[in-house]
Design a protein around this motif. Structure first.
Motif, PDB file in Angstrom:
ATOM      1  N   LEU A 179       5.140  53.524 -17.795  1.00 26.47           N
ATOM      2  CA  LEU A 179       4.190  54.204 -16.901  1.00 26.47           C
ATOM      3  C   LEU A 179       2.830  53.514 -16.899  1.00 26.47           C
ATOM      4  O   LEU A 179       2.219  53.312 -15.849  1.00 26.47           O
ATOM      5  N   ILE A 180       2.371  53.174 -18.112  1.00 24.46           N
ATOM      6  CA  ILE A 180       1.064  52.514 -18.216  1.00 24.46           C
ATOM      7  C   ILE A 180       1.104  51.131 -17.567  1.00 24.46           C
ATOM      8  O   ILE A 180       0.168  50.719 -16.886  1.00 24.46           O
ATOM      9  N   THR A 181       2.223  50.420 -17.779  1.00 26.58           N
ATOM     10  CA  THR A 181       2.357  49.100 -17.163  1.00 26.58           C
ATOM     11  C   THR A 181       2.339  49.203 -15.650  1.00 26.58           C
ATOM     12  O   THR A 181       1.699  48.395 -14.963  1.00 26.58           O
ATOM     13  N   LYS A 182       3.024  50.235 -15.120  1.00 32.34           N
ATOM     14  CA  LYS A 182       3.041  50.423 -13.671  1.00 32.34           C
ATOM     15  C   LYS A 182       1.637  50.756 -13.153  1.00 32.34           C
ATOM     16  O   LYS A 182       1.183  50.224 -12.140  1.00 32.34           O
ATOM     17  N   ARG A 183       0.959  51.660 -13.885  1.00 32.54           N
ATOM     18  CA  ARG A 183      -0.397  52.016 -13.460  1.00 32.54           C
ATOM     19  C   ARG A 183      -1.326  50.808 -13.559  1.00 32.54           C
ATOM     20  O   ARG A 183      -2.166  50.592 -12.688  1.00 32.54           O
ATOM     21  N   PHE A 184      -1.167  50.038 -14.638  1.00 33.36           N
ATOM     22  CA  PHE A 184      -1.990  48.841 -14.801  1.00 33.36           C
ATOM     23  C   PHE A 184      -1.726  47.849 -13.666  1.00 33.36           C
ATOM     24  O   PHE A 184      -2.656  47.244 -13.124  1.00 33.36           O
ATOM     25  N   GLU A 185      -0.464  47.701 -13.316  1.00 31.68           N
ATOM     26  CA  GLU A 185      -0.112  46.787 -12.233  1.00 31.68           C
ATOM     27  C   GLU A 185      -0.674  47.268 -10.907  1.00 31.68           C
ATOM     28  O   GLU A 185      -1.175  46.482 -10.099  1.00 31.68           O
TER      29      GLU A 185
END
Length: 628
Positions: A179-185
Motif C-alpha cells: 500500500l505504501i509503495t503504491k501511494r509512494f508511486e
C-alpha cells in the motif's frame, strides 16, 4: 518496513512468551503447593497417630512411609525427616537429601512453615510442622513435578502462537508495504507531473520544454542537415492586454482568462507539436516543420483565437496577442538562443502592432536591447538607478517659471542616461509599473517639499499611466506621501495622456474625482492626438490641457494646424481649462502661441530637463523666476 514489522513481531512474541510462561509457572506452582498443603495435613494427622506407639524417629519414618497419605505423594517426595527434642534429626536419606535437610535444619522454624528451595536449578518445596506438645516435628521436601509438564504444555502452545504471530506480521508488513509503495508511486507520479506541468492551466511548463529540447530536438539536429531547411519553429505568444485584466479585475479573473486562452491554444496544435505555458501571460509553441504544414496558418489561427472575446465578470473582454517566430536551426540550435530571438521578434511585433513577426538577423539591435532592458527593470528599481529631472513650465507673456514637470531617466550602468522613450513602454508592460510610479510620486513630493523649505513654491507635475488609474491604492499612496512630507496638495499636478485617459472613461472619471478631492491639479497630456479629443473636454474634470507638440511643430508651416491650435485654445478657455503648449523650440512659436491666446508653454526654447541641483541653482540665482 518488512524488517521493522518482523522485528516488532519477534519482540512482541518474546514478550508474550516470557509473560505467558511466567504466568503459567506461577499458576502451576500455586496449584501444586495448595495440593501439597492439603496432603501434608493428612500426612501429619497420621504422623500424630503413630506417635502414640512410642516408636523411635527412624521407626516413625518407616511406619509413616507405609501410610496411605505418604504413598499418594511418594513420587513427589525428595526428603522426609522427623525431629525430636532428644534426637535432633533422624536422617534416613540419600546424599542429596542429606544436603537439603542439613541446610533446612539451620532455619529457626516456628510451629509450622513452608518455602521453596533450589537444588541444581531444580525448584523444591518444603513443609514443616511441630506437634502441639513440641516433642516431635515433621519436615517434608517435595519436587514440583507437575510444573514441568504444565510449562512444557504452555511452551508448545506459545511456540505455535508465536509462529502464527510471526507470519501474520510478515503478511501485514507485506500488505502495508504494498500500500505504501503504491501511494509512494502515485505521489511520485504526481510530483513528476507537477514538475513538468503548469498547475493553473495543466499545460507543459518551462522545465518540460527544456527536457523536450534536450532529449528530442537536439537528437534531430544531430542527424539532420541545415540544407534540408528548418526542422521546426519556436513561437512565443504574449497576450497584449493581460496586465489590464489583472490590474482592473484582479488575479483570480486573470487566472480564468489564462485558462480560457490555454484551452483555445491547446485545441489548435497538432499531436506532434508542443504547447507550453512559459510564464505569466507568455506561451511557447514548438511547431514541427513538415512539407504539408505551414506555420503561417497556425499563427493566423492563434491570432484569431486570442482576439475572440473572453467572457469575464459578466462581460466580454478582448486581449489579442503578439507572436514572435524563430526557426530552428537557422535562428538558433539551442533553446536559449531560440527563445531570445523569438522574444526579439515578438517585441518587434508588439512595437509594430502587426500581430506577429519572424526573427531576422537584420532586425535593429534596438529590439535585442529592449529585451535586455526589460530583464533589468526590477534590478534597476532595487539599485535606485532611476532619477528625476525637471523641465520648466513658463508664462508665455513674461517668460517666468510657473511650474516644473518631473521626468524620469534611467541611469544605466552601461548605456548611460536613458530617456523614457527607451524604457517607459517596457515598464508599462511589466509588473514594475506600480513600484516605478510610487518611486516617481515619492521622489517628486520629497523634492517639492525641499524646494518649499527654500521658499521656492512651484507646483510639480508627474506623469501617470492608464495602469495607475486602475490601481485602487495609488490615490491613498498619494495622500500618504503628501502627509508624510507635508507638501500642500495644490503644489502637485498629475498628467495623464489623452489616449490613456480614454481607455475606460468611468475609471478615469472616478480617479480624477479622487485626485481632485485631495486638492491635486490634473492635466491632459498630448491633447489632440486622440479620436475623441473635444468630446472628452466636457466629460473629464481637469485643470490643464497640454497641446501635443506635433501641432506646435507644424503650426508655423501649415495654416490648418494653426487653426486647429487656435480652436483648441478657444474651446478650452470657454470650458474654463488652462492651456499649455508643449514642444516650443523657437521664439517665433512662442510668440505665435501667445498671439493665439495660449498663456503657458513648455519646451527646449525655455529650458531642457535638468537635475534638481541645477534647477535649484537657477531658481536661486534668478529669484524673479519664482513668481507663479
Amino acid at each position: 518496513m518488512i524488517i521493522g514489522s518482523i522485528s516488532l513481531a519477534i519482540a512482541v512474541s518474546i514478550i508474550f512468551i516470557v509473560v505467558a510462561y511466567r504466568l503459567a509457572s506461577d499458576l502451576a506452582e500455586s496449584t501444586e503447593v495448595k495440593q501439597f498443603n492439603k496432603q501434608f495435613s493428612w500426612l501429619f494427622e497420621e504422623f500424630e497417630v503413630l506417635l502414640d506407639n512410642n516408636q523411635s524417629p527412624n521407626q516413625l519414618i518407616d511406619a509413616l512411609k507405609d501410610t496411605r497419605s505418604y504413598k499418594s505423594i511418594e513420587s513427589d517426595i525428595v526428603a522426609i525427616d522427623i525431629i525430636s527434642q532428644q534426637q535432633k534429626f533422624a536422617e534416613n536419606n540419600t546424599v542429596n537429601q542429606s544436603m537439603i535437610l542439613n541446610e533446612l535444619k539451620e532455619l529457626d522454624f516456628p510451629e509450622s512453615a513452608n518455602g521453596t528451595y533450589f537444588l541444581n536449578e531444580q525448584r523444591l518445596f518444603w513443609q514443616f510442622q511441630r506437634t502441639p506438645e513440641n516433642t516431635f516435628s515433621l519436615l517434608v521436601v517435595y519436587k514440583i513435578s507437575s510444573l514441568e509438564a504444565a510449562l512444557e504444555y504452555v511452551a508448545k502452545r506459545l511456540s505455535i502462537t508465536a509462529f502464527l504471530t510471526f507470519w501474520l506480521a510478515i503478511w501485514a508488513a507485506l500488505t502495508m508495504s504494498a500500500l505504501i509503495t503504491k501511494r509512494f508511486e502515485d505521489n511520485r507520479k504526481k510530483l513528476a507531473f507537477l514538475a513538468m506541468h503548469d498547475s493553473l492551466s495543466g499545460l507543459k511548463n518551462r522545465a518540460y520544454l527544456h527536457d523536450f529540447f534536450d532529449n528530442e530536438i537536439e537528437h534531430k539536429l544531430s542527424i539532420s542537415s541545415t540544407e534540408n531547411g528548418p526542422i521546426g519553429a519556436l513561437l512565443i505568444i504574449d497576450l497584449n492586454k493581460f496586465k489590464d485584466v489583472n490590474d482592473t479585475f484582479g488575479h483570480a479573473v486573470g487566472d480564468d482568462l489564462l485558462k480560457v486562452i490555454s484551452s483555445r491554444l491547446q485545441a489548435l496544435i497538432a499531436d506532434k507539436d508542443l504547447l507550453v505555458r512559459y510564464g505569466g501571460d507568455e506561451f511557447v509553441i514548438w511547431f514541427t516543420m513538415e512539407a504539408s504544414r505551414d506555420v503561417n496558418l497556425l499563427v493566423s489561427d492563434i491570432l484569431h483565437c486570442c482576439s475572440l472575446p473572453v467572457p469575464l465578470v459578466d462581460s466580454p473582454f478582448e486581449v489579442g496577442a503578439s507572436i514572435g517566430i524563430a526557426y530552428c536551426p537557422q535562428d538558433g540550435n539551442k533553446l536559449d538562443t531560440l527563445c531570445k530571438n523569438a522574444d526579439i521578434a515578438m517585441y518587434q511585433a508588439k512595437k509594430m502592432r502587426n500581430g506577429f513577426a519572424f526573427y531576422q538577423k537584420q532586425l535593429p539591435n534596438f529590439s535585442e536591447r529592449q529585451v535586455l532592458l526589460r530583464g533589468q527593470l526590477s534590478q534597476a528599481l532595487e539599485l535606485k538607478q532611476f532619477v528625476l529631472v525637471y523641465q520648466p513650465k513658463v508664462s508665455l507673456p513674461d517668460g517666468k517659471i510657473v511650474g516644473l514637470e518631473a521626468l524620469a531617466r534611467w541611469q544605466h550602468p552601461i548605456d548611460g542616461l536613458l530617456s523614457p522613450a527607451v524604457f517607459i513602454d517596457l515598464i508599462e508592460q511589466s509588473d514594475a509599473i506600480h513600484s516605478f510610479s510610487r518611486f516617481v510620486i515619492s521622489e517628486a513630493i520629497r523634492q517639492g517639499k525641499e524646494w518649499l523649505d527654500m521658499s521656492i513654491s512651484l507646483p510639480i507635475s508627474i506623469n501617470l499611466s492608464a495602469y495607475n488609474l486602475a490601481d485602487t491604492d495609488i490615490v491613498p499612496y498619494l495622500r500618504e506621501q503628501l502627509a508624510l512630507y507635508q507638501l500642500p496638495a495644490h503644489l502637485l499636478e498629475v498628467e495623464l495622456t489623452e489616449s490613456a485617459s480614454m481607455i475606460d472613461v468611468e475609471v478615469t472619471q472616478r480617479a480624477f474625482a479622487e485626485l481632485r478631492s485631495l486638492g491635486v491639479k490634473i492635466s491632459i497630456d498630448d491633447f489632440g492626438t486622440g479620436m475623441s479629443s473635444f468630446a472628452y473636454l466636457r466629460e473629464l474634470d481637469m485643470d490643464y490641457v497640454k497641446i501635443d507638440r506635433s501641432f506646435v511643430a507644424s503650426m508655423m508651416l501649415d495654416r490648418r494646424n494653426e487653426l486647429v491650435v487656435k480652436g483648441i485654445i478657444s474651446m478650452c478657455h470657454d470650458l474654463d481649462r488652462k492651456v499649455i503648449a508643449e514642444g516650443i523650440e523657437t521664439k517665433e512659436q512662442a510668440q505665435k502661441l501667445c498671439e493665439l491666446g495660449c498663456r503657458f508653454g513648455q519646451g527646449y526654447y525655455f529650458g531642457r530637463p535638468a537635475s534638481a541641483i541645477d534647477i535649484t541653482e537657477g531658481l536661486v540665482s534668478t529669484p524673479g523666476d519664482k513668481v507663479i
